[in-house]
Design an enzyme around this catalytic site. Structure first.
Site, short mmCIF file in Angstrom:
data_model
loop_
_atom_site.label_atom_id
_atom_site.label_comp_id
_atom_site.label_asym_id
_atom_site.label_seq_id
_atom_site.Cartn_x
_atom_site.Cartn_y
_atom_site.Cartn_z
N GLU A 1 0.73 -1.13 0.11
CA GLU A 1 0.01 0.09 -0.28
C GLU A 1 0.84 1.31 -0.03
O GLU A 1 0.64 2.23 -0.84
CB GLU A 1 -0.90 0.08 1.20
CG GLU A 1 -1.98 -1.19 1.07
CD GLU A 1 -2.89 -1.18 2.30
OE1 GLU A 1 -2.32 -1.12 3.31
OE2 GLU A 1 -4.08 -1.22 2.26
N GLU B 1 -3.05 -10.32 3.79
CA GLU B 1 -4.11 -10.22 4.78
C GLU B 1 -5.10 -11.22 5.01
O GLU B 1 -5.51 -11.35 6.01
CB GLU B 1 -4.94 -8.71 4.14
CG GLU B 1 -4.33 -7.50 4.34
CD GLU B 1 -3.21 -7.34 3.41
OE1 GLU B 1 -2.71 -7.86 2.54
OE2 GLU B 1 -2.86 -5.79 3.41
C1 1HE Z 1 6.71 -7.95 12.15
C2 1HE Z 1 6.32 -7.90 11.04
C3 1HE Z 1 5.06 -7.21 10.94
C4 1HE Z 1 8.03 -8.97 10.75
N1 1HE Z 1 4.33 -6.72 12.21
N2 1HE Z 1 6.55 -7.27 13.20
N3 1HE Z 1 2.10 -8.34 6.92
C5 1HE Z 1 2.38 -9.67 7.17
O1 1HE Z 1 1.49 -10.53 7.32
C6 1HE Z 1 3.88 -9.86 6.72
C7 1HE Z 1 4.51 -10.33 7.93
N4 1HE Z 1 6.04 -10.54 7.87
C8 1HE Z 1 6.56 -11.52 7.14
O2 1HE Z 1 5.77 -12.43 6.51
C9 1HE Z 1 8.08 -11.73 7.31
O3 1HE Z 1 8.30 -11.37 8.56
C10 1HE Z 1 8.81 -11.02 6.22
C11 1HE Z 1 8.41 -11.84 4.98
C12 1HE Z 1 8.42 -9.66 6.09
C13 1HE Z 1 10.46 -11.11 6.67
O4 1HE Z 1 10.75 -12.53 6.85
P1 1HE Z 1 12.14 -12.95 7.78
O5 1HE Z 1 11.88 -14.24 7.75
O6 1HE Z 1 12.99 -12.12 7.26
O7 1HE Z 1 11.78 -12.19 9.10
P2 1HE Z 1 10.89 -12.76 10.32
O8 1HE Z 1 11.84 -13.57 11.31
O9 1HE Z 1 9.52 -13.13 10.02
O10 1HE Z 1 10.60 -11.30 11.27
C14 1HE Z 1 12.02 -10.64 11.97
C15 1HE Z 1 11.26 -9.70 12.92
O11 1HE Z 1 10.36 -8.79 12.39
C16 1HE Z 1 10.35 -10.64 14.06
O12 1HE Z 1 10.39 -9.83 15.43
P3 1HE Z 1 11.37 -10.55 16.47
O13 1HE Z 1 11.22 -9.55 17.57
O14 1HE Z 1 10.83 -11.72 16.62
O15 1HE Z 1 12.77 -10.41 15.87
C17 1HE Z 1 8.98 -10.26 13.41
O16 1HE Z 1 7.82 -10.44 14.30
C18 1HE Z 1 8.94 -8.98 12.92
N5 1HE Z 1 8.13 -8.62 11.80
N6 1HE Z 1 6.85 -8.76 10.01
C19 1HE Z 1 5.39 -6.87 13.33
N7 1HE Z 1 4.18 -7.26 9.84
C20 1HE Z 1 -3.79 -0.78 7.46
S1 1HE Z 1 -4.16 -2.50 7.08
C21 1HE Z 1 -2.86 -3.19 6.46
C22 1HE Z 1 -2.76 -4.72 6.71
C23 1HE Z 1 -1.69 -5.42 6.50
O17 1HE Z 1 -0.60 -4.89 6.15
S2 1HE Z 1 -1.73 -7.07 6.56
C24 1HE Z 1 -0.02 -7.78 6.29
C25 1HE Z 1 0.91 -7.91 7.57
#
Ligand code: 1HE
Length: 267
Positions: free
Chosen positions: A121, A141
């Site tokens: 977005e 989502e």
């Molecule tokens: C996060 C987030 C997040 C990572 N919010 N903390 N978005 C998603 O569904 C995508 C969610 N994220 C992922 O699928 C993956 O994290 C990634 C593909 C982006 C990256 O993967 P990777 O293996 O490099 O990293 P990781 O081990 O998953 O994450 C590393 C850290 O980032 C980890 O935190 P830590 O404290 O355990 O080290 C994760 O929790 C954190 N992290 N993504 C919070 N999204 C206005 S409405 C909009 C609606 C949406 O956007 S829905 C889609 C949300």
């Protein structure tokens, strides 16, 4: 750091040589640049003030391996928001992204890694998107029990069409590489650095007159929201102002004297 801003999640710098070209970098790499409420407020301030502070172009970049993981799911989980709370969160996202798209300053997004959910977005609110080989796009989502709230129904549908957007949300389909280009998710795919290419494009855009860029980076978007009749009227009014600007005289003189660069096909 840019003196006008004291941000924590977005770093704003102004290139020394590139007068007026700003670089805004998402810098929560440890959270994959997930968009929390504080980051959205910084983006609102940035894109509200940049047009008045003389920014000629803004390159939107991101630290770490991923451009942006979308909504901060941990914050959203912890806040346990009410429907009204989340509606207001979304309205702040819209404020940020509308300021970006309609603000009149060219925004070039330098993409890499994940550009997902709210990250897409954000990227789709930029005027130009440059992807590298590592870039991939998705709307997870549906899988998360969520729905888009940051303008994807408008901007992503506009880029790829509603059927592809619905497929992305329903099935988790990921687009990358040439296929992502073909469906319209970005305008440039580079084998090297998307940041370097974005800077090159920003320099090119910044060579235009600011009033021309203001029209290009606000009027086209506004006109998409109008009837064709009103859009044509609006176009005539804007062209009346832009195409007679005193600063354009020198460029027109150069063309008339045959010293201005001609448009030529690529080699
Ligand atoms: C996060 C987030 C997040 C990572 N919010 N903390 N978005 C998603 O569904 C995508 C969610 N994220 C992922 O699928 C993956 O994290 C990634 C593909 C982006 C990256 O993967 P990777 O293996 O490099 O990293 P990781 O081990 O998953 O994450 C590393 C850290 O980032 C980890 O935190 P830590 O404290 O355990 O080290 C994760 O929790 C954190 N992290 N993504 C919070 N999204 C206005 S409405 C909009 C609606 C949406 O956007 S829905 C889609 C949300």
């Amino acid at each position: 750091h840019h003196p006008a801003f004291s941000f924590t999640n977005v770093t704003v710098t102004q290139d020394q040589e590139d007068d007026g070209i700003w670089v805004a970098t998402l810098n929560r790499a440890s959270k994959r640049n997930a968009l929390d409420a504080a980051t959205i407020e910084e983006l609102i301030e940035l894109f509200s003030k940049a047009p008045r502070l003389g920014a000629k172009a803004i390159v939107l970049a991101a630290a770490g391996d991923h451009f942006c993981a979308g909504l901060d799911l941990i914050e959203h989980h912890d806040e346990d928001r009410s429907p009204a709370d989340f509606m207001h969160v979304c309205l702040r996202w819209h404020e940020a992204f509308n300021k970006m798209e309609y603000g009149g300053v060219p925004v070039i997004a330098a993409l890499h890694g994940a550009v997902v959910g709210g990250g897409l977005e954000l990227a789709s609110s930029a005027h130009v998107r440059v992807a590298d080989e590592s870039t991939y796009f998705a709307l997870p989502e549906g899988q998360r029990g969520l729905f888009t709230g940051g303008g994807a129904t408008i901007r992503v549908a506009d880029l790829v069409g509603k059927s592809r957007m619905i497929d992305m949300m329903l099935t988790g389909r990921v687009y990358q590489g040439q296929e992502a280009m073909d469906v319209g998710l970005m305008q440039y795919l580079v084998s090297g650095s998307s940041f370097d290419k974005a800077m090159e494009l920003a320099r090119r855009a910044a060579a235009n007159l600011p009033l021309s860029n203001f029209a290009i980076c606000s009027a086209v978007s506004h006109m998409q929201n109008m009837s064709a009749l009103d859009a044509a009227y609006c176009e005539a009014v804007i062209a009346g102002v832009v195409n007679t600007q005193p600063d354009a005289r020198a460029r027109l003189d150069a063309f008339a004297k045959k010293t201005a660069a001609r448009v030529r096909p690529n080699d």
